[in-house]
Design a protein around this motif. Sequence first.
Motif, PDB file in Angstrom:
ATOM      1  N   TRP A 160       7.180   0.755  -0.432  1.00  0.00           N
ATOM      2  CA  TRP A 160       5.886   1.336  -0.783  1.00  0.00           C
ATOM      3  C   TRP A 160       4.750   0.506  -0.202  1.00  0.00           C
ATOM      4  O   TRP A 160       3.813   1.048   0.392  1.00  0.00           O
ATOM      5  CB  TRP A 160       5.753   1.446  -2.295  1.00  0.00           C
ATOM      6  CG  TRP A 160       4.525   2.184  -2.732  1.00  0.00           C
ATOM      7  CD1 TRP A 160       4.368   3.537  -2.852  1.00  0.00           C
ATOM      8  CD2 TRP A 160       3.267   1.607  -3.115  1.00  0.00           C
ATOM      9  NE1 TRP A 160       3.103   3.848  -3.284  1.00  0.00           N
ATOM     10  CE2 TRP A 160       2.398   2.684  -3.452  1.00  0.00           C
ATOM     11  CE3 TRP A 160       2.787   0.300  -3.201  1.00  0.00           C
ATOM     12  CZ2 TRP A 160       1.090   2.472  -3.874  1.00  0.00           C
ATOM     13  CZ3 TRP A 160       1.491   0.099  -3.616  1.00  0.00           C
ATOM     14  CH2 TRP A 160       0.651   1.177  -3.945  1.00  0.00           C
ATOM     15  N   ILE A 161       4.849  -0.817  -0.356  1.00  0.00           N
ATOM     16  CA  ILE A 161       3.800  -1.690   0.176  1.00  0.00           C
ATOM     17  C   ILE A 161       3.787  -1.631   1.699  1.00  0.00           C
ATOM     18  O   ILE A 161       2.717  -1.554   2.328  1.00  0.00           O
ATOM     19  CB  ILE A 161       3.985  -3.137  -0.329  1.00  0.00           C
ATOM     20  CG1 ILE A 161       3.709  -3.205  -1.841  1.00  0.00           C
ATOM     21  CG2 ILE A 161       3.065  -4.094   0.425  1.00  0.00           C
ATOM     22  CD1 ILE A 161       3.963  -4.563  -2.454  1.00  0.00           C
ATOM     23  N   ALA A 162       4.964  -1.628   2.333  1.00  0.00           N
ATOM     24  CA  ALA A 162       5.014  -1.574   3.801  1.00  0.00           C
ATOM     25  C   ALA A 162       4.420  -0.265   4.318  1.00  0.00           C
ATOM     26  O   ALA A 162       3.682  -0.257   5.319  1.00  0.00           O
ATOM     27  CB  ALA A 162       6.456  -1.729   4.275  1.00  0.00           C
ATOM     28  N   GLN A 220       0.622  -0.502   3.955  1.00  0.00           N
ATOM     29  CA  GLN A 220       0.062  -1.429   4.929  1.00  0.00           C
ATOM     30  C   GLN A 220       0.065  -0.813   6.331  1.00  0.00           C
ATOM     31  O   GLN A 220      -0.878  -0.981   7.106  1.00  0.00           O
ATOM     32  CB  GLN A 220       0.869  -2.736   4.931  1.00  0.00           C
ATOM     33  CG  GLN A 220       0.821  -3.514   3.613  1.00  0.00           C
ATOM     34  CD  GLN A 220      -0.510  -4.216   3.405  1.00  0.00           C
ATOM     35  OE1 GLN A 220      -1.546  -3.587   3.309  1.00  0.00           O
ATOM     36  NE2 GLN A 220      -0.470  -5.532   3.347  1.00  0.00           N
ATOM     37  N   GLU A 221       1.127  -0.097   6.648  1.00  0.00           N
ATOM     38  CA  GLU A 221       1.201   0.549   7.951  1.00  0.00           C
ATOM     39  C   GLU A 221       0.149   1.646   8.070  1.00  0.00           C
ATOM     40  O   GLU A 221      -0.477   1.808   9.130  1.00  0.00           O
ATOM     41  CB  GLU A 221       2.595   1.137   8.157  1.00  0.00           C
ATOM     42  CG  GLU A 221       2.846   1.659   9.558  1.00  0.00           C
ATOM     43  CD  GLU A 221       4.283   2.074   9.765  1.00  0.00           C
ATOM     44  OE1 GLU A 221       4.704   2.182  10.937  1.00  0.00           O
ATOM     45  OE2 GLU A 221       4.995   2.298   8.760  1.00  0.00           O
ATOM     46  N   ALA A 222      -0.069   2.383   6.985  1.00  0.00           N
ATOM     47  CA  ALA A 222      -1.098   3.424   6.997  1.00  0.00           C
ATOM     48  C   ALA A 222      -2.490   2.827   7.176  1.00  0.00           C
ATOM     49  O   ALA A 222      -3.395   3.483   7.705  1.00  0.00           O
ATOM     50  CB  ALA A 222      -1.034   4.231   5.697  1.00  0.00           C
ATOM     51  N   ALA A 223      -2.648   1.573   6.736  1.00  0.00           N
ATOM     52  CA  ALA A 223      -3.939   0.899   6.873  1.00  0.00           C
ATOM     53  C   ALA A 223      -4.114   0.253   8.247  1.00  0.00           C
ATOM     54  O   ALA A 223      -5.127  -0.416   8.492  1.00  0.00           O
ATOM     55  CB  ALA A 223      -4.087  -0.160   5.783  1.00  0.00           C
ATOM     56  N   GLY A 224      -3.121   0.432   9.129  1.00  0.00           N
ATOM     57  CA  GLY A 224      -3.244  -0.081  10.486  1.00  0.00           C
ATOM     58  C   GLY A 224      -2.626  -1.439  10.717  1.00  0.00           C
ATOM     59  O   GLY A 224      -2.755  -2.002  11.811  1.00  0.00           O
ATOM     60  N   LEU A 263       3.166  -6.446   7.101  1.00  0.00           N
ATOM     61  CA  LEU A 263       3.605  -5.351   6.241  1.00  0.00           C
ATOM     62  C   LEU A 263       4.268  -5.857   4.967  1.00  0.00           C
ATOM     63  O   LEU A 263       4.360  -5.128   3.980  1.00  0.00           O
ATOM     64  CB  LEU A 263       4.602  -4.461   6.999  1.00  0.00           C
ATOM     65  CG  LEU A 263       4.129  -3.747   8.266  1.00  0.00           C
ATOM     66  CD1 LEU A 263       5.293  -3.006   8.916  1.00  0.00           C
ATOM     67  CD2 LEU A 263       2.997  -2.787   7.948  1.00  0.00           C
ATOM     68  N   TYR A 264       4.739  -7.112   4.971  1.00  0.00           N
ATOM     69  CA  TYR A 264       5.603  -7.596   3.899  1.00  0.00           C
ATOM     70  C   TYR A 264       5.032  -8.762   3.089  1.00  0.00           C
ATOM     71  O   TYR A 264       5.662  -9.199   2.124  1.00  0.00           O
ATOM     72  CB  TYR A 264       6.953  -8.026   4.489  1.00  0.00           C
ATOM     73  CG  TYR A 264       7.632  -6.921   5.255  1.00  0.00           C
ATOM     74  CD1 TYR A 264       8.337  -5.921   4.595  1.00  0.00           C
ATOM     75  CD2 TYR A 264       7.548  -6.857   6.650  1.00  0.00           C
ATOM     76  CE1 TYR A 264       8.952  -4.898   5.293  1.00  0.00           C
ATOM     77  CE2 TYR A 264       8.162  -5.834   7.356  1.00  0.00           C
ATOM     78  CZ  TYR A 264       8.859  -4.856   6.674  1.00  0.00           C
ATOM     79  OH  TYR A 264       9.459  -3.834   7.368  1.00  0.00           O
ATOM     80  N   GLY A 265       3.858  -9.269   3.454  1.00  0.00           N
ATOM     81  CA  GLY A 265       3.326 -10.454   2.775  1.00  0.00           C
ATOM     82  C   GLY A 265       3.162 -10.272   1.287  1.00  0.00           C
ATOM     83  O   GLY A 265       3.582 -11.115   0.483  1.00  0.00           O
ATOM     84  N   LEU A 266       2.553  -9.163   0.864  1.00  0.00           N
ATOM     85  CA  LEU A 266       2.319  -8.927  -0.561  1.00  0.00           C
ATOM     86  C   LEU A 266       3.623  -8.746  -1.317  1.00  0.00           C
ATOM     87  O   LEU A 266       3.788  -9.277  -2.431  1.00  0.00           O
ATOM     88  CB  LEU A 266       1.423  -7.698  -0.734  1.00  0.00           C
ATOM     89  CG  LEU A 266       1.111  -7.284  -2.184  1.00  0.00           C
ATOM     90  CD1 LEU A 266       0.449  -8.424  -2.948  1.00  0.00           C
ATOM     91  CD2 LEU A 266       0.236  -6.028  -2.202  1.00  0.00           C
TER      92      LEU A 266
END
Length: 443
Positions: A380-382, A385-389, A395-398
Amino acid sequence: MSPPVARPGWSRWLVPPAALSVHLAIGQAYAWSVFKPPLESALHLNGTESALPFQFAIVMLGLSAAFGGTLVERRGPRWAMTVALVCFSSGFLISALGAWTGQFWLIVLGYGVVGGIGLGVGYISPVSTLIKWFPDRPGMATGIAIMGFGGGALIASPWSAQMLESFGADRTGIALAFVVHGLSYAVFMSLGVLLVRVPRTETPVAGAPSTVSGAQVSARSAVRTPQFWCLWLVLCTNVTAGIGILEKAAPMITDFFAGSTTPVSASAAAGFVALLSAANMAGRIGWSSTSDLIGRKNVYRVYLGVGALMYLLIALFGDGSKPLFVLCALVILSFYGGGFATVPAYLKDLFGTYQVGAIHGRLLTAWSTAGVLGPLIVNWIADRQEAAGRHGSSLYGLSFAIMIGLLVVGFAANEFIRPVHPRHNVPAPRKDADVARQQPESA
C-alpha cells in the motif's frame, strides 16, 4: 482416518521426512512473488491486488489451524496430511481455471481460500506428533519439519520461473504452471501421508524425559493466560517484519537497484527469492536448535532486537550496496523462519504437551494477522509513493520504519512472558482419563 501406531523398533527419524514432504510442498506459498509480475501484466493488476491470493492464503492458514487444531489432535496427522493434500492441490487447479479465463477472483478463491485451508491443516499436522517423538529435543524436531515450509520456495521459485519462461507469462502460461504445481504436489505430499506414524507410548525413546511432566494446560485455558497473548504478539510482529519482505521480494530488489548501473534482472530477482527461502529454511533448523541450548526467550530477543537493526541498515544504506541489502534480508528471513520453528517448543515449555497442537493452531491466528499486515504495509505504501512520483528505495522507507517499530513492540512483549501459573493446569485425574480415552484413537 488415523495413522498406524509405530511398530516396536520403528525409528523416530522416519517421522521428520514425512513431515518434510508436506511442508516442502505447502512452502511454495513463499514463492508467490514470482507470480506477481506476470499476473499484474496479464490481468492488469497493481501490487496490492496481486498480493491478495497470498494474503488470503495466510489468513486461511491461521484460521484453519485455529479451528482445526483440536480436530487434528483428535484424528491424527495422517488425516490432517490428507486434507492438506486435497485442498492445496485443488487450490492450484481452481487458480489455473481463473488464470485461463482471466477471472482473478477464482485465483483468490483457489490459491487463497481453498489452498490456504490446505496450508493451515498441513502446517500443524506433524507438530504434536514430532514433539511426542522428540521430547528431549523439541526445538530441533519441529525445526527439521518446519524448515521444509521455509525451504519450499527454494525449489518452487526457480521451478516456477522456468515454467513461466517455457509456457509463457500470459494467461495460458500461468494456467499451465498452476496445473503442473497442483498435480506434482499431490504426488509429493502423498509420500508423507503413507509414511507418518504416531509413537506407541508418550515416551518413545529410552531415557528421554517424560512428555507429561510439568505444566499441562488445555487449549481453552491457554488462551485465557497473558502468556499466550504476549507470545501471540511476539509471533505477529516477527512474522509481519519478515513477510513484508518475502511477499514482495522479487519486485523489491528490482526497485531498490533500478537506477543503478547494474539493475537486477527478472531471473536474478527469482534467485534472490530462492536465497531468501534458503535463509528461511536454515533459520528454522539452526535457530530452533539453538533455542534448545540458550532458551526460547533469549532466542526471540535475537530475532526481534537484531531484526530491527537489520531493517535499519537496509533503510539507511541498502540502496548503495547489493551485498548489504541481500545480507540484511537473509538475516531477517532467518529470524522469520526461526520464529516459526521455535514457537511450538516455546508453547511446550509454557503449556506442556497435553494439547500443544491445538494451542499452536490458535496461536497461528497471529500469522493470519501478519499475513495481512506485512504485505498491506509494504504494498500500500509503495503504491502510494509510486503514485506520488517516487521510485527506487524511496518506495519502502516508511514501511521499513513501521517494521522497526513493530519489532520493538514484539521485543517488549517477549520480556513480559513468565511461567504459567499452576492453577491453569489440567487436574491430574481428568488429564489421565483424557489421555486414556484418546489412546485408542491413535491406534
